[in-house]
Design an enzyme around this catalytic site. Structure first.
Site, PDB file in Angstrom:
ATOM      1  N   ILE A 278       4.643  27.569 -40.830  1.00  4.42           N
ATOM      2  CA  ILE A 278       4.386  27.489 -39.391  1.00  4.42           C
ATOM      3  C   ILE A 278       4.015  26.059 -39.000  1.00  4.42           C
ATOM      4  O   ILE A 278       4.451  25.550 -37.968  1.00  4.42           O
ATOM      5  CB  ILE A 278       3.246  28.463 -39.001  1.00  4.42           C
ATOM      6  CG1 ILE A 278       3.713  29.915 -39.111  1.00  4.42           C
ATOM      7  CG2 ILE A 278       2.743  28.179 -37.587  1.00  4.42           C
ATOM      8  CD1 ILE A 278       2.611  30.946 -38.862  1.00  4.42           C
TER       9      ILE A 278
ATOM     10  N   ILE B 167       5.038  36.374 -38.819  1.00  2.65           N
ATOM     11  CA  ILE B 167       6.125  35.412 -38.658  1.00  2.65           C
ATOM     12  C   ILE B 167       7.046  35.507 -39.873  1.00  2.65           C
ATOM     13  O   ILE B 167       6.612  35.285 -41.015  1.00  2.65           O
ATOM     14  CB  ILE B 167       5.575  33.969 -38.521  1.00  2.65           C
ATOM     15  CG1 ILE B 167       4.549  33.881 -37.380  1.00  2.65           C
ATOM     16  CG2 ILE B 167       6.726  32.984 -38.316  1.00  2.65           C
ATOM     17  CD1 ILE B 167       5.088  34.207 -35.994  1.00  2.65           C
TER      18      ILE B 167
ATOM     19  N   LYS C 143     -11.578  32.702 -40.046  1.00  2.00           N
ATOM     20  CA  LYS C 143     -10.849  32.498 -38.782  1.00  2.00           C
ATOM     21  C   LYS C 143     -11.745  32.832 -37.579  1.00  2.00           C
ATOM     22  O   LYS C 143     -11.608  32.205 -36.519  1.00  2.00           O
ATOM     23  CB  LYS C 143      -9.577  33.341 -38.765  1.00  2.00           C
ATOM     24  CG  LYS C 143      -8.568  32.994 -39.874  1.00  2.00           C
ATOM     25  CD  LYS C 143      -7.875  31.656 -39.641  1.00  2.00           C
ATOM     26  CE  LYS C 143      -6.675  31.485 -40.576  1.00  2.00           C
ATOM     27  NZ  LYS C 143      -5.969  30.210 -40.372  1.00  2.00           N
TER      28      LYS C 143
ATOM     29  N   SER D  18      -5.378  30.076 -35.820  1.00  2.00           N
ATOM     30  CA  SER D  18      -6.289  31.158 -36.187  1.00  2.00           C
ATOM     31  C   SER D  18      -5.474  32.328 -36.753  1.00  2.00           C
ATOM     32  O   SER D  18      -4.379  32.127 -37.287  1.00  2.00           O
ATOM     33  CB  SER D  18      -7.092  31.551 -34.939  1.00  2.00           C
ATOM     34  OG  SER D  18      -8.009  32.556 -35.235  1.00  2.00           O
TER      35      SER D  18
HETATM   36  C1  HXC Z   1      -8.547  37.426 -55.955  1.00  2.00           C
HETATM   37  C2  HXC Z   1      -8.358  35.127 -56.021  1.00  2.00           C
HETATM   38  C3  HXC Z   1      -6.943  35.217 -55.843  1.00  2.00           C
HETATM   39  C4  HXC Z   1      -6.380  36.523 -55.707  1.00  2.00           C
HETATM   40  C5  HXC Z   1      -7.490  33.117 -56.001  1.00  2.00           C
HETATM   41  N1  HXC Z   1      -8.635  33.817 -56.126  1.00  2.00           N
HETATM   42  N2  HXC Z   1      -6.448  33.942 -55.816  1.00  2.00           N
HETATM   43  N3  HXC Z   1      -9.135  36.214 -56.083  1.00  2.00           N
HETATM   44  N4  HXC Z   1      -7.213  37.598 -55.764  1.00  2.00           N
HETATM   45  N5  HXC Z   1      -5.074  36.705 -55.544  1.00  2.00           N
HETATM   46  C6  HXC Z   1      -9.946  33.269 -56.383  1.00  2.00           C
HETATM   47  C7  HXC Z   1      -9.972  32.665 -57.772  1.00  2.00           C
HETATM   48  O1  HXC Z   1     -10.135  33.663 -58.769  1.00  2.00           O
HETATM   49  C8  HXC Z   1     -11.160  31.714 -57.701  1.00  2.00           C
HETATM   50  O2  HXC Z   1     -12.385  32.382 -57.827  1.00  2.00           O
HETATM   51  C9  HXC Z   1     -11.058  31.224 -56.261  1.00  2.00           C
HETATM   52  O3  HXC Z   1     -10.293  32.187 -55.538  1.00  2.00           O
HETATM   53  C10 HXC Z   1     -10.390  29.868 -56.170  1.00  2.00           C
HETATM   54  O4  HXC Z   1      -9.104  29.947 -56.761  1.00  2.00           O
HETATM   55  P1  HXC Z   1      -8.269  28.655 -57.161  1.00  2.00           P
HETATM   56  O5  HXC Z   1      -6.918  29.086 -57.552  1.00  2.00           O
HETATM   57  O6  HXC Z   1      -9.052  27.828 -58.138  1.00  2.00           O
HETATM   58  O7  HXC Z   1      -8.270  27.839 -55.797  1.00  2.00           O
HETATM   59  P2  HXC Z   1      -7.279  26.750 -55.254  1.00  2.00           P
HETATM   60  O8  HXC Z   1      -6.428  26.152 -56.357  1.00  2.00           O
HETATM   61  O9  HXC Z   1      -8.073  25.843 -54.430  1.00  2.00           O
HETATM   62  O10 HXC Z   1      -6.257  27.595 -54.351  1.00  2.00           O
HETATM   63  C11 HXC Z   1      -6.612  28.079 -53.093  1.00  2.00           C
HETATM   64  C12 HXC Z   1      -6.009  29.467 -52.851  1.00  2.00           C
HETATM   65  C13 HXC Z   1      -4.494  29.444 -53.100  1.00  2.00           C
HETATM   66  C14 HXC Z   1      -6.334  29.875 -51.416  1.00  2.00           C
HETATM   67  C15 HXC Z   1      -6.672  30.426 -53.807  1.00  2.00           C
HETATM   68  O11 HXC Z   1      -3.982  30.732 -52.907  1.00  2.00           O
HETATM   69  C16 HXC Z   1      -3.791  28.460 -52.257  1.00  2.00           C
HETATM   70  O12 HXC Z   1      -3.768  27.271 -52.562  1.00  2.00           O
HETATM   71  N6  HXC Z   1      -3.194  28.858 -51.140  1.00  2.00           N
HETATM   72  C17 HXC Z   1      -2.537  27.885 -50.216  1.00  2.00           C
HETATM   73  C18 HXC Z   1      -1.320  28.441 -49.618  1.00  2.00           C
HETATM   74  C19 HXC Z   1      -1.568  29.689 -48.844  1.00  2.00           C
HETATM   75  O13 HXC Z   1      -2.421  30.500 -49.173  1.00  2.00           O
HETATM   76  N7  HXC Z   1      -0.789  29.862 -47.802  1.00  2.00           N
HETATM   77  C20 HXC Z   1      -0.809  31.048 -47.004  1.00  2.00           C
HETATM   78  C21 HXC Z   1      -1.610  30.844 -45.838  1.00  2.00           C
HETATM   79  S1  HXC Z   1      -1.233  32.215 -44.808  1.00  2.00           S
HETATM   80  P3  HXC Z   1     -13.189  32.501 -59.267  1.00  2.00           P
HETATM   81  O14 HXC Z   1     -14.351  33.363 -58.957  1.00  2.00           O
HETATM   82  O15 HXC Z   1     -12.214  33.136 -60.237  1.00  2.00           O
HETATM   83  O16 HXC Z   1     -13.540  31.103 -59.648  1.00  2.00           O
HETATM   84  C22 HXC Z   1      -2.438  32.441 -43.797  1.00  2.00           C
HETATM   85  C23 HXC Z   1      -2.087  33.454 -42.752  1.00  2.00           C
HETATM   86  C24 HXC Z   1      -3.261  34.243 -42.292  1.00  2.00           C
HETATM   87  O17 HXC Z   1      -3.466  31.888 -43.881  1.00  2.00           O
HETATM   88  C25 HXC Z   1      -2.881  35.264 -41.269  1.00  2.00           C
HETATM   89  C26 HXC Z   1      -1.578  35.966 -41.461  1.00  2.00           C
HETATM   90  C27 HXC Z   1      -1.234  37.022 -40.433  1.00  2.00           C
END
Ligand code: HXC
Length: 275
Positions: A26, A195, A166, A148
């Site tokens: 997005i 989306i 959010k 958000s």
């Molecule tokens: C449970 C999870 C998990 C999962 C991560 N964690 N994934 N817990 N289920 N699937 C936990 C981990 O175990 C860890 O806790 C902590 O979160 C941090 O994880 P890391 O992998 O070390 O963090 P990091 O490398 O900083 O990655 C951040 C992230 C990752 C959010 C976890 O998914 C990411 O980088 N995402 C970016 C892209 C993304 O998400 N895009 C989509 C956005 S969509 P512990 O306790 O084990 O240490 C969006 C839309 C919202 O926001 C609304 C839609 C309608």
């Protein structure tokens, strides 16, 4: 993108737009919308290679681009990206705070660090970007849009962390609109609905939703990235120059229909993952 059918081609000529998380999805779609209407674009995100690919797409639309890796959780990195933007493109006129992280997890399995990670990226990262861009935005009398989510306004299952982050963003948005209005800075939020084709949809069970053709969306279809871009362009344009402090849902009405469809798709995705 047919945006020039709706907006004058040079609407944002000479403007600088800074987009956090602008390397994909997005946020990149929003950046492309501004680029198509003459703006120059700065994008940041965690992965330089992803930003470099996005920069090529933006340059192909005629934009000058500053693409510099910065994690919104790290103020020093963000400051460096904002300075590079100012030095190469000029001060920021429009800030889009779109960087976000998400995963589905039942509340009883969400670890303290998992909760903190999403608060850090979404809420604190959005604050960092707005706060660190303040001087540039005050200089341009610019505007901010936060991306958000519906979770801010209604509970969605397995999204406790995202809802908390959010909701914080939308309250922060109103606070900034109140305090920064006298500086000429407008501040608003967009709540995107489902989306098609985005990382968020893939992570949240939305492919199931997509297969079912946007079930539960009153307007009868999934959204497109361009739907969000059009709203961001409107909110950033002079047409909206007396609008501040609003949450604009761009969701085909899906917020009216509750979260039950989402909850069912998400439960199915989680069940498939443990199998
Ligand atoms: C449970 C999870 C998990 C999962 C991560 N964690 N994934 N817990 N289920 N699937 C936990 C981990 O175990 C860890 O806790 C902590 O979160 C941090 O994880 P890391 O992998 O070390 O963090 P990091 O490398 O900083 O990655 C951040 C992230 C990752 C959010 C976890 O998914 C990411 O980088 N995402 C970016 C892209 C993304 O998400 N895009 C989509 C956005 S969509 P512990 O306790 O084990 O240490 C969006 C839309 C919202 O926001 C609304 C839609 C309608």
């Amino acid at each position: 993108m047919e945006l020039r059918e709706f907006f004058p081609a040079g609407l944002f000529a000479g403007k600088t737009v800074f987009v956090t998380g602008g390397g994909s999805g997005i946020n990149l779609g929003i950046a492309k919308g501004f680029a198509a209407l003459g703006a120059n674009i700065a994008i940041c995100g965690r992965t330089q290679a992803k930003l470099d690919g996005a920069a090529k797409e933006l340059e192909a639309l005629g934009a000058k681009v500053s693409a510099r890796a910065a994690d919104v959780r790290k103020p020093d990195e963000l400051n460096a990206a904002l300075s590079a933007c100012r030095d190469t493109l000029g001060p920021v006129d429009i800030l889009i705070c779109g960087a976000a992280g998400n995963f589905l997890v039942p509340a009883e399995k969400l670890s303290p660090n998992g909760f903190k990670t999403v608060i850090d990226i979404d809420l604190i990262g959005s604050f960092n970007a707005a706060r660190l861009a303040f001087d540039q935005l005050a200089q341009t009398r610019g505007s901010i849009i936060f991306i958000s989510a519906g979770m801010a306004h209604m509970p969605y299952a397995y999204q406790l962390h995202v809802g908390a982050a959010k909701a914080g963003i939308d309250r922060m948005m109103q606070n900034l609109a109140l305090e920064w209005g006298p500086h000429g800075i407008r501040v608003n939020s967009i709540v995107p609905g489902p989306i098609a084709g985005t990382e968020g949809m893939k992570r949240l069970g939305g492919e199931d939703h997509e297969r079912r053709g946007g079930l539960g969306v009153p307007l009868g279809r999934m959204g497109a990235v361009e739907d969000i871009a059009k709203a961001a362009l409107f909110l950033s344009s002079p047409v909206a120059d007396w609008i501040t402090g609003v949450v604009l849902a761009v969701d085909g009405g899906s917020g009216l229909a509750g979260s039950a469809n989402f909850n069912a798709s998400a439960a199915a995705l989680l069940a498939a993952q443990v199998r």
